[in-house]
Design a protein around this motif. Structure first.
Motif, PDB file in Angstrom:
ATOM      1  N   HIS A 121       0.686  -1.270   0.389  1.00 63.06           N
ATOM      2  CA  HIS A 121      -0.332   0.115   0.110  1.00 63.06           C
ATOM      3  C   HIS A 121       0.918   0.659   0.193  1.00 63.06           C
ATOM      4  CE1 HIS A 121       0.669  -0.266   4.157  1.00 63.06           C
ATOM      5  NE2 HIS A 121       0.732   0.838   4.564  1.00 63.06           N
ATOM      6  N   ASP A 123       0.761   4.833   1.904  1.00 62.44           N
ATOM      7  CA  ASP A 123       0.315   5.540   3.213  1.00 62.44           C
ATOM      8  C   ASP A 123      -0.681   6.945   2.806  1.00 62.44           C
ATOM      9  OD1 ASP A 123       1.246   4.484   4.831  1.00 62.44           O
ATOM     10  OD2 ASP A 123       3.392   5.672   5.383  1.00 62.44           O
ATOM     11  N   TRP A 138       9.944   4.279  10.812  1.00 62.58           N
ATOM     12  CA  TRP A 138      10.126   2.741  11.756  1.00 62.58           C
ATOM     13  C   TRP A 138      10.236   2.590  12.509  1.00 62.58           C
ATOM     14  CZ3 TRP A 138      10.342  -2.491  12.382  1.00 62.58           C
ATOM     15  CH2 TRP A 138       9.773  -3.159  13.137  1.00 62.58           C
ATOM     16  N   HIS A 206       4.518  -0.713   0.400  1.00 64.73           N
ATOM     17  CA  HIS A 206       5.290  -0.799   1.190  1.00 64.73           C
ATOM     18  C   HIS A 206       4.888  -1.579   1.702  1.00 64.73           C
ATOM     19  CE1 HIS A 206       3.325   2.251   3.640  1.00 64.73           C
ATOM     20  NE2 HIS A 206       3.739   1.018   4.608  1.00 64.73           N
ATOM     21  N   SER A 208       3.991  -5.970   4.824  1.00 68.00           N
ATOM     22  CA  SER A 208       4.602  -7.209   5.317  1.00 68.00           C
ATOM     23  C   SER A 208       3.820  -8.565   5.398  1.00 68.00           C
ATOM     24  CB  SER A 208       5.091  -6.878   6.528  1.00 68.00           C
ATOM     25  OG  SER A 208       3.772  -6.053   7.549  1.00 68.00           O
ATOM     26  N   ARG A 217       7.476  -9.618  16.316  1.00 66.09           N
ATOM     27  CA  ARG A 217       8.131  -8.441  15.280  1.00 66.09           C
ATOM     28  C   ARG A 217       7.033  -6.755  15.663  1.00 66.09           C
ATOM     29  NH1 ARG A 217       6.355  -5.740  10.266  1.00 66.09           N
ATOM     30  NH2 ARG A 217       5.306  -4.828  11.818  1.00 66.09           N
TER      31      ARG A 217
HETATM   32  O1  AKG Z   1       5.250  -2.396  10.395  1.00 66.52           O
HETATM   33  C1  AKG Z   1       4.169  -2.762   8.664  1.00 66.52           C
HETATM   34  O2  AKG Z   1       4.591  -3.943   8.911  1.00 66.52           O
HETATM   35  C2  AKG Z   1       3.701  -2.310   8.387  1.00 66.52           C
HETATM   36  C3  AKG Z   1       4.162  -0.839   8.043  1.00 66.52           C
HETATM   37  C4  AKG Z   1       3.008   0.056   7.796  1.00 66.52           C
HETATM   38  O3  AKG Z   1       2.133   0.231   6.786  1.00 66.52           O
HETATM   39  C5  AKG Z   1       3.446   1.609   7.168  1.00 66.52           C
HETATM   40  O4  AKG Z   1       4.733   2.030   8.640  1.00 66.52           O
HETATM   41  O5  AKG Z   1       2.665   2.239   7.335  1.00 66.52           O
END
Ligand code: AKG
Length: 278
Positions: A121, A123, A138, A206, A208, A217
């Motif tokens: 996606h 943001d 992050w 991005h 996961s 995690r």
């Molecule tokens: O922590 C994740 O796996 C995704 C984080 C995320 O989507 C974001 O930082 O917008």
């Protein structure tokens, strides 16, 4: 909503650099992310993990889920202080310039065995903000690697503006899934030691995978934007933490909480911001 927003990548001017090199700024502009950076020292890392563990235990005891700690910064002093950590804000200042604030933060707590993915996606697609100049830090609470599904990014995906998406299928944390990612650059896993952080643009694709390991995690996402960004939906502009430079009349800046008010943090109904910021 997109008709009102300016959704394109704004390259960092990289002026008055204190922490980043010219090459790092160029790499951010070219690839849409930077990683890894040293954030917290060993003692701070351990202290914040214990703090998070305590919050999550209280949250779970009240029936909250693993991803519920979203936009709790107006109530929690240690969280408020964390987003102002100089090792983080010094990098953000180099990328965004001197005038910036935080408008949201969220623990993405992917527990051991969590079957939910975070689908590819952007943001900016979720946020009623314009122009699209938010960057996300992050910050790793745990060591994060391929085995416990470190966050992945698609290099250069931020250069295409807003991409097409469909409703996600299967267990997932967020509802949007980009289409056509298989034709883009090869994804990169942002593996981090606890206390390190990565940065990505709000247009960088991005996500996961499910966490099939037996290790948690968790990462704290912190959303920083320059003060010329505006909230189209005004309910979103209410909980900013001023970090540096000039403030904007378009945002409401909150005071530092007097203490860690866990009771209020966990009992307030998620504001519109928190619900939509996911
Ligand atoms: O922590 C994740 O796996 C995704 C984080 C995320 O989507 C974001 O930082 O917008």
């Amino acid at each position: 909503m997109s008709d009102k927003r300016i959704l394109k990548f704004f390259p960092s001017a990289g002026q008055n650099l204190q922490r980043l090199s010219v090459e790092q700024v160029a790499a951010f502009n070219e690839n849409g992310y930077l990683s890894p950076f040293a954030g917290l020292n060993a003692e701070e890392t351990q202290k914040h993990a214990e703090y998070f563990n305590g919050l999550m235990a209280e949250n779970k005891a009240r029936g909250g889920d693993a991803y519920a700690l979203n936009c709790k910064h107006p109530y929690l002093r240690d969280l408020y202080d964390m987003v102002l950590h100089p090792n983080i804000t010094s990098v953000i200042r180099d990328l965004l310039g001197n005038d910036f604030h935080v408008w949201a933060c969220h623990y993405f707590n992917k527990e051991a065995g969590d079957i939910k993915k975070v689908a590819w996606h952007q943001d900016a697609s979720y946020w009623p903000l314009s122009p699209s100049k938010t960057v996300t830090v992050w910050l790793a609470i745990d060591d994060s690697d391929v085995e416990n599904s470190a966050m992945q990014v698609i290099p250069k995906s931020h250069l295409h503006g807003l991409l097409k998406w469909k409703e996600v299928e299967g267990p997932a944390v967020l509802n949007q899934e980009l289409v056509g990612t298989e034709d883009m650059h090869k994804p990169v896993s942002l593996c981090l030691k606890a206390g390190q952080f990565s940065i990505h643009s709000d247009l960088t694709a991005h996500g996961s995978l499910p966490n099939r390991s037996n290790r948690r995690r968790c990462g704290l996402t912190i959303r920083y934007c320059p003060s010329d960004v505006q909230a189209i939906n005004k309910t979103w502009g209410q909980q900013a933490i001023h970090c540096s430079g000039k403030k904007s009349p378009n945002w409401n800046y909150i005071e530092r909480p007097a203490f860690n008010d866990i009771e209020t943090a966990l009992s307030v109904a998620d504001p519109a911001l928190a619900a939509a910021a996911r």
